[in-house]
Design an enzyme around this catalytic site. Structure first.
Site, short mmCIF file in Angstrom:
data_model
loop_
_atom_site.label_atom_id
_atom_site.label_comp_id
_atom_site.label_asym_id
_atom_site.label_seq_id
_atom_site.Cartn_x
_atom_site.Cartn_y
_atom_site.Cartn_z
N ASN A 125 36.37 29.96 49.03
CA ASN A 125 37.03 31.14 49.55
C ASN A 125 36.84 31.28 51.06
O ASN A 125 35.95 30.65 51.62
CB ASN A 125 36.47 32.39 48.85
N HIS B 284 45.02 35.83 46.22
CA HIS B 284 44.47 37.18 46.08
C HIS B 284 45.48 38.24 46.53
O HIS B 284 45.09 39.33 46.97
CB HIS B 284 43.16 37.34 46.89
N CYS C 281 42.72 28.89 42.83
CA CYS C 281 41.92 30.09 42.60
C CYS C 281 41.95 30.40 41.11
O CYS C 281 42.99 30.25 40.47
CB CYS C 281 42.51 31.25 43.39
N ASP C 282 40.83 30.86 40.58
CA ASP C 282 40.78 31.13 39.14
C ASP C 282 41.08 32.58 38.79
O ASP C 282 41.16 32.93 37.61
CB ASP C 282 39.42 30.73 38.57
N ARG D 283 27.64 36.91 53.53
CA ARG D 283 28.58 37.72 52.74
C ARG D 283 28.19 39.20 52.82
O ARG D 283 29.05 40.08 52.92
CB ARG D 283 28.58 37.26 51.28
N TYR E 156 43.28 42.11 43.37
CA TYR E 156 42.86 42.23 44.77
C TYR E 156 43.80 43.10 45.59
O TYR E 156 43.45 43.52 46.69
CB TYR E 156 42.73 40.85 45.42
#
Length: 447
Positions: A149, A202, A171-172, A95, A270
């Site tokens: 993700n 997102h 997705c939360d 990441r 996002y």
């Protein structure tokens, strides 16, 4: 599917989110009775720490629960009803590269958006498909609730590669945003709201928000958004704001400017990465990104708490918390198991849910969920602004999946070039070549 009790496998047993899900499973036991929980991870050492701590927690709070953890797929996926999947292929080390490589070229470096999200997607596809195949081999009637993700790319890959599988991608983030809108309106949380929403994961917009009595809350929420974005929705009770990382404070505040572009809708946070990429880059530290923030924050906090539980032999006062991430996943499992007919935001094939948009797109829209799966709630036509943005982004996601399936360098270059976060094909190629080198142990070979 209604049974007296259920068996659940948590795929990603070494995740920092896993203790929260363990807590939520016990908290919601009356509504969603679980008698067996298995943790599964391919990183035995990492999982061991989380699992041993959770084992102590379960023994103290639910000694009758059958709990185990394993790295063996057959053991993990045999005789279960649900797989709750939240895997991170490459963990935080990768990441960090997802975020820092694009920033080197003056582009957005973010976990699920732009070049970083594309890199992560190329790693995640194989991992999610592998777990889905394990589940269907050993427990063909089980449901997989996937919140690994980047959910948009993963969902598109599942549509292409496993179109008939019992997987629901979720997705939360919208739930967290609805919690904030509820606070703006003096309500408890997202469960007090009814809503309309459309977009990609997102990458979406709320168009209607009502309370349970049918009162329109949009005027009140819009007033808050115009002043402070989602910051007005952060609860200041019991020092809760202290748990929010600085990068998220920036994001919740910037939503004010994203909202100003189209004040008829309430945006997903996002969208700032696509509408204000220059601002994002200017306010990013290329040497210390969100990955570093998480590694120094949540990662240390959760693993520190787990080690303390193991050392002391008790989970009393461990500080584990069940967050929106955990609440939503258990709510959804309960709806499938107990046929509750509740409304959830899911990532599903469009097929007319957004009538003037790509039929094959994996859209995020409200659905009614019961034991036979979900039924979409049609959102009608989207305005030109949203349609233009959605067409561009869905093409990026589809090209990424095509690149993974075909092993195509060309398609991945096209995907990066098309992203609103990257200024030109030249920069896209520079980033791509760096990402290929960084991901050589994870991506398929591209030709």
């Amino acid at each position: 599917m209604a049974k007296s009790s259920y068996a659940v496998t948590i795929a990603g047993g070494g995740s920092t989110f896993t203790p929260g899900i363990a807590l939520m499973l016990l908290k919601e036991h009356d509504r969603f009775p679980v008698d067996k929980v298995i943790f599964y991870d391919n990183d035995a050492e990492r999982q061991e720490i989380v699992a041993k701590a959770c084992e102590i927690y379960f023994k103290e709070n639910a000694p009758e629960l059958d709990f185990s953890y394993t790295t063996d797929p057959e053991e993990a996926f045999t005789g279960i009803d649900f797989v709750l999947a939240h895997i991170r292929v490459g963990k935080y080390a990768m990441r960090e590269l997802d975020e820092k490589i694009p920033l080197k070229y003056g582009c957005v470096g973010q976990e699920t958006c732009g070049a970083g999200g594309i890199a992560y997607g190329m790693r995640s596809i194989g991992g999610v498909i592998e777990i889905l195949d394990y589940m269907e081999k050993y427990s063909p009637n089980a449901w997989m609730l996937n919140y690994s993700n980047p959910a948009a790319i993963v969902a598109e890959a599942c549509r292409v590669l496993r179109p008939n599988s019992k997987i629901i991608n979720i997705c939360d983030m919208p739930i967290d945003l609805m919690d904030k809108m509820a606070v703006m309106c003096g309500l408890n949380d997202h469960r007090d709201l009814q809503y309309s929403y459309y977009g990609l994961n997102h990458y979406g917009w709320f168009t209607k928000i009502f309370d349970k009595q049918g009162n329109d809350l949009m005027p009140q929420i819009k007033e808050h958004m115009a002043k402070n974005g989602y910051l007005d929705g952060i609860s200041h009770e019991e020092g809760q704001e202290q748990h929010i990382d600085e990068s998220w404070i920036h994001t919740f505040g910037k939503a004010k400017d994203v909202y100003a572009i189209d004040p008829e809708t309430i945006p997903n946070t996002y969208l700032k990465y696509y509408t204000f990429p220059d601002y994002v880059v200017e306010t990013s530290n290329p040497d210390y990104t969100r990955a570093n923030e998480v590694m120094d924050g949540r990662e240390k906090k959760v693993f520190g708490a787990c080690r303390k539980v193991i050392e002391t032999g008790t989970a009393e006062g461990a500080g584990f918390e069940a967050d929106a991430h955990a609440t939503y996943i258990v709510d959804l499992a309960c709806a499938l198991a107990e046929n509750t007919g509740e409304r959830f935001l899911l990532i599903v094939p469009n097929d007319g849910a957004v009538s003037n948009f790509d039929e094959t797109a994996m859209v995020e829209v409200p659905c009614i969920v019961g034991s036979n799966g979900y039924e979409k709630i049609c959102q009608g036509k989207v305005p030109q602004w949203q349609k233009g943005m959605l067409e561009q982004q869905v093409s990026v996601e589809k090209l990424v999946v095509q690149a993974w399936v075909e092993g195509s360098y060309q398609k991945l270059w096209q995907a990066l070039t098309l992203s609103a976060t990257i200024p030109s094909a030249k920069v896209a190629k520079q980033i791509l070549d760096d990402l290929i080198e960084a991901n050589k142990d994870y991506w398929p070979v591209l030709k």
